[in-house]
Design an enzyme around this catalytic site. Structure first.
Site, PDB file in Angstrom:
ATOM      1  N   ARG B  55       6.705  -7.665   9.924  1.00 55.51           N
ATOM      2  CA  ARG B  55       8.013  -8.109   9.453  1.00 55.51           C
ATOM      3  C   ARG B  55       8.321  -7.660   8.029  1.00 55.51           C
ATOM      4  O   ARG B  55       9.435  -7.242   7.744  1.00 55.51           O
ATOM      5  CB  ARG B  55       8.173  -9.613   9.629  1.00 55.51           C
ATOM      6  CG  ARG B  55       7.381 -10.481   8.681  1.00 55.51           C
ATOM      7  CD  ARG B  55       7.483 -11.907   9.104  1.00 55.51           C
ATOM      8  NE  ARG B  55       6.893 -12.101  10.428  1.00 55.51           N
ATOM      9  CZ  ARG B  55       7.315 -12.971  11.332  1.00 55.51           C
ATOM     10  NH1 ARG B  55       8.317 -13.747  11.071  1.00 55.51           N
ATOM     11  NH2 ARG B  55       6.704 -13.086  12.473  1.00 55.51           N
ATOM     12  N   THR B  56       7.344  -7.710   7.144  1.00 54.56           N
ATOM     13  CA  THR B  56       7.645  -7.346   5.754  1.00 54.56           C
ATOM     14  C   THR B  56       7.953  -5.853   5.633  1.00 54.56           C
ATOM     15  O   THR B  56       8.897  -5.443   4.956  1.00 54.56           O
ATOM     16  CB  THR B  56       6.483  -7.736   4.821  1.00 54.56           C
ATOM     17  OG1 THR B  56       6.220  -9.127   4.984  1.00 54.56           O
ATOM     18  CG2 THR B  56       6.833  -7.467   3.369  1.00 54.56           C
ATOM     19  N   LYS B  83      -9.405   9.008   4.427  1.00 53.86           N
ATOM     20  CA  LYS B  83     -10.390   9.993   3.977  1.00 53.86           C
ATOM     21  C   LYS B  83     -11.033   9.582   2.657  1.00 53.86           C
ATOM     22  O   LYS B  83     -11.755  10.363   2.054  1.00 53.86           O
ATOM     23  CB  LYS B  83      -9.720  11.359   3.813  1.00 53.86           C
ATOM     24  CG  LYS B  83      -9.214  11.943   5.127  1.00 53.86           C
ATOM     25  CD  LYS B  83      -8.496  13.260   4.876  1.00 53.86           C
ATOM     26  CE  LYS B  83      -7.821  13.770   6.145  1.00 53.86           C
ATOM     27  NZ  LYS B  83      -6.886  14.857   5.861  1.00 53.86           N
ATOM     28  N   ARG B 105       1.821  -3.407  -0.268  1.00 56.82           N
ATOM     29  CA  ARG B 105       1.119  -4.541   0.365  1.00 56.82           C
ATOM     30  C   ARG B 105      -0.355  -4.182   0.335  1.00 56.82           C
ATOM     31  O   ARG B 105      -0.734  -3.085   0.753  1.00 56.82           O
ATOM     32  CB  ARG B 105       1.627  -4.698   1.792  1.00 56.82           C
ATOM     33  CG  ARG B 105       0.681  -5.409   2.772  1.00 56.82           C
ATOM     34  CD  ARG B 105       0.557  -6.892   2.531  1.00 56.82           C
ATOM     35  NE  ARG B 105       1.784  -7.622   2.656  1.00 56.82           N
ATOM     36  CZ  ARG B 105       2.191  -8.272   3.759  1.00 56.82           C
ATOM     37  NH1 ARG B 105       1.453  -8.249   4.828  1.00 56.82           N
ATOM     38  NH2 ARG B 105       3.329  -8.930   3.772  1.00 56.82           N
ATOM     39  N   HIS B 133       3.363 -13.257  -3.140  1.00 58.57           N
ATOM     40  CA  HIS B 133       4.249 -12.594  -2.174  1.00 58.57           C
ATOM     41  C   HIS B 133       5.673 -12.953  -2.606  1.00 58.57           C
ATOM     42  O   HIS B 133       6.361 -13.731  -1.953  1.00 58.57           O
ATOM     43  CB  HIS B 133       3.939 -13.102  -0.766  1.00 58.57           C
ATOM     44  CG  HIS B 133       4.555 -12.285   0.339  1.00 58.57           C
ATOM     45  ND1 HIS B 133       5.451 -11.261   0.112  1.00 58.57           N
ATOM     46  CD2 HIS B 133       4.393 -12.343   1.675  1.00 58.57           C
ATOM     47  CE1 HIS B 133       5.815 -10.736   1.271  1.00 58.57           C
ATOM     48  NE2 HIS B 133       5.192 -11.369   2.235  1.00 58.57           N
TER      49      HIS B 133
END
Lengths: 435, 307
Positions: B55-56, B83, B105, B133
């Protein structure tokens, strides 16, 4: 090749071993102090005009990570000892958490040989308490002692088992030489995953905490076992007020214990982590202002015996990461003296004689480094440092150390090493490393 | 406002009102047939997501697209990160490609702060570890203001694992800034007493708190193994702190129920409760887009400041 002769003229000689603090000339010849007095004749020696400077016994660090062998990308004995010399040190204890671990005589000898070949100060290898620092089986302490080791530590790792610590402290009494068992006092279970001091700031920053009680419970345990065994205990880098209070009472009781504190724990608090600066991520963590005050008080009254750097170099890319991925530690050899002068001596919190005692004379005694720490007297090895107490400078790269993860990065400090002499030979001359 | 959005603690009450008012004006865009305005045409927004998020990430993507920005979704699986590329090198690469803003995030608390020391562009925290958040808090504040008409004096309980919740931190800071009365509710192992420093109350008895609320905000119960040592079992947690139909009846009539999603139905919230009209989770999601549009617009566009 004989060392050159020097006449250090006019400095304020600060010599805790003799309780001496007065302006004197010091004549160095053949690697030893030849004469100490007023208005000495140069008699062919090179004159260094050090009027206005401080002249002290070379500093001694109980706790430096030189990283060699095994992690030469962080630091080597060559670079680490030069950083030490730049900071006024003539002797450092090299921590045992190398790769391979310094848990046997062969590694100790290898470190010593490297130091003799490439070093700029005397290096005293620390031996591990347990094989591989695993905390389970005692290292062959007898072999280590025969190889010259006087300080044993699994540093970075607390000796988690009380039984293993008991056996180490008991076994170490077997030797004619005083053998010191040093512990990193943080309960591994309570600090599991912890990133900083547990408190208001860790909770707001969303970082897992390392509570002060983790130090308190291990210090209490270690002191009880030291009392029980009669063994000689040293507590590394104390950080909390309650731990300090336990040590104070233990000393009153006559328990054989000594303790150290780092310049960064004497200066910073957990609040300074607000921007997630990984250079301030250290173990044990930076704690509260009250803890810092208690550490300062303890250094003044001798409850804490020594200032030790816990010089912990890391590669740039290892620290330029997310906070919880960064390894703990800050470099400290090049800044320790200036930090003590700036943060403690200049504001009158501690007198100069005690400051030098904690940086040199007392750690030399704990380490059994008999050639270091003074007294500055005829016949004694000329391990000396000259410091300009007024010189103001900003901590910034390039460093002499290979690393630049300095907690004090960007801070202005007062007091700069002018000359360092190792057995009469300059390792630092006019502020430049010459070794 | 600052150049970055890292923490709700950086925002004043005036900042919050400005963001919510701006979001209000963007709300209408989402109701048009053509849901687009040209405010950020030519600007590049990178979604840098080190944790899975539906959702974010989608909300930020839609927000940027509705402002006509170019959007790059950089997911870490199958990329240079897989990597072994460091966060710093990834950020420098994105900067070299002309990113005006990076929405990050990350599982590590403080990762957005670290990013600001390496890049020149704007950094928006889309959730960092157990820290904050802030965009979730702002969309929650928007939804509260929309539903209840005010923020000042609102009585809000935040229920659950506050210790590990970035939502709880940001929302607490935001609500306290706006003059709401916040009570953190949960078992003592999950409510750190140090949180009192945020200007909130702490209670461990949900039933005693419910009758005095305007808002009951439920946190997602995190079921990772290392989180489970804080409570005897999920079953016992649900029994003491789950919002059941019986418990929801203890709320005043006008009180609303919120949840940041995704929900564990049957754990922190009963399925029936989640579907009540007083549960405003859908509105939270819808408002999220407008609030994120407002933030991108205010940081990148309105101030006239060039990244």
């Amino acid at each position: 090749m004989s060392a050159p002769a020097w006449l250090l003229r006019g400095a304020r000689v600060v010599d805790p071993a003799q309780g001496r603090d007065e302006p004197l000339d010091v004549l160095v010849r053949g690697g030893v102090v030849a004469e100490v007095g007023v208005g000495l004749d140069a008699a062919g020696a090179t004159v260094l005009d050090v009027a206005g400077a401080l002249l002290a016994p070379g500093l001694v660090d109980l706790h430096a990570h030189l990283r060699e062998p095994g992690e030469e990308h962080k630091e080597t004995i060559a670079t680490g000892t030069r950083a030490a010399a730049a900071g006024g040190y003539t002797a450092v204890a090299a921590m045992a958490n190398t790769s391979p671990v310094s848990d046997r005589a062969a590694v100790v000898r290898a470190v010593r040989e490297l130091a003799e070949a490439t070093g700029a100060c005397d290096v005293f290898p620390v031996g591990a308490i347990t094989k591989g620092q695993q905390g389970e089986t005692l290292a062959e302490i007898g072999e280590l002692v025969e190889a010259g080791v006087r300080l044993l530590s699994d540093d970075g790792r607390c000796v988690a088992s009380a039984r293993v610590l008991r056996n180490a402290l008991t076994y170490a009494r077997a030797f004619a030489e005083p053998v010191v068992i040093a512990d990193h006092a943080e309960d591994p279970d309570l600090v599991e995953g912890g990133q900083m001091h547990e408190g208001v700031h860790s909770v707001a920053l969303g970082l897992a905490g390392r509570p002060a009680e983790a130090e308190e419970v291990i210090v209490a345990r270690d002191l009880a076992i030291a009392r029980m065994t009669g063994g000689r205990l040293h507590l590394c880098h104390l950080s909390s007020a309650r731990a300090v209070e336990l040590v104070r009472r233990a000393k009153q009781e006559g328990i054989r214990v000594s303790a150290e504190v780092t310049p960064h724990h004497l200066t910073f608090t957990d609040e300074d982590l607000r921007d997630y600066d990984t250079n301030l991520k250290v173990n044990p963590p930076l704690r509260t202002a009250e803890d810092r005050e208690a550490l300062r008080d303890a250094l003044v009254d001798g409850t804490i015996d020594a200032v030790a750097t816990d010089h912990a170099p890391h590669a740039v890319e290892e620290k330029e990461v997310e906070f919880d991925r960064a390894p703990p530690g800050t470099i400290g050899l090049e800044t320790a003296l200036a930090v003590v002068l700036t943060e403690l001596v200049a504001p009158g919190r501690i007198d100069l004689l005690r400051a030098i005692d904690a940086l040199s004379t007392t750690p030399a005694r704990i380490l059994g480094a008999s050639e270091h720490g003074g007294p500055i007297a005829p016949g004694r090895p000329a391990n000396l440092v000259v410091v300009d107490p007024e010189a103001s400078w900003v901590v910034e790269p390039p460093f002499v150390s290979k690393a630049r993860n300095a907690a004090f990065l960007g801070r202005r400090l007062r007091g700069r090493v002018v000359h360092t002499l190792l057995r009469g030979r300059p390792t630092v001359l006019d502020g430049k490393v010459v070794a | 406002m600052n150049r970055h959005l890292l923490s709700m603690r950086d925002l004043s009450a005036e900042d919050v009102v400005r963001i919510l008012d701006t979001a209000e004006s963007f709300r209408e865009v989402g109701t048009r047939v053509i849901k687009k305005v040209p405010a950020l045409r030519g600007r590049t927004v990178v979604n840098l997501f080190y944790e899975n998020s539906t959702r974010t990430r989608i909300s930020f993507e839609l927000a940027a697209k509705r402002l006509s920005a170019d959007v790059i979704n950089f997911s870490t699986t199958g990329s240079s990160v897989a990597k072994g590329e460091s966060l710093k090198d990834t950020a420098l690469t994105l900067q070299a490609m002309g990113a005006d803003a990076i929405v990050i995030r990350h599982a590590s608390s403080g990762a957005p702060h670290r990013l600001t020391t390496w890049v020149r562009g704007h950094v928006l925290n889309a959730g960092d570890g157990t820290h904050e958040h802030p965009t979730q808090a702002l969309l929650d504040l928007y939804t509260l203001r929309e539903r209840l008409g005010r923020l000042e004096g609102l009585r809000v309980a935040i229920v659950g694992d506050v210790l590990h919740s970035r939502v709880a931190r940001s929302l607490s800071f935001g609500l306290v800034t706006m003059g709401s009365e916040v009570t953190l509710v949960g078992p003592p192992t999950l409510i750190p007493p140090e949180a009192l420093a945020w200007g909130v109350q702490i209670d461990h008895d949900l039933d005693a708190v419910l009758p005095k609320l305007d808002v009951c905000y439920l946190l997602r119960v995190q079921t990772e193994r290392q989180r489970l040592e804080y409570v005897p079992s999920i079953r016992e947690y649900a029994r003491r702190y789950g919002l059941t139909s019986a418990r929801v009846a203890m709320l005043p009539d006008e009180a609303i129920v919120m949840h940041p999603g995704p929900m564990n139905r049957g754990v922190e919230i009963d399925s029936d409760v989640a579907d009540l009209p007083r549960s405003v989770m859908e509105a939270q999601v819808t408002n999220g887009i407008a609030v994120r549009m407002a933030l991108l617009y205010l940081l990148l566009g309105a101030g006239g400041e060039e990244g």
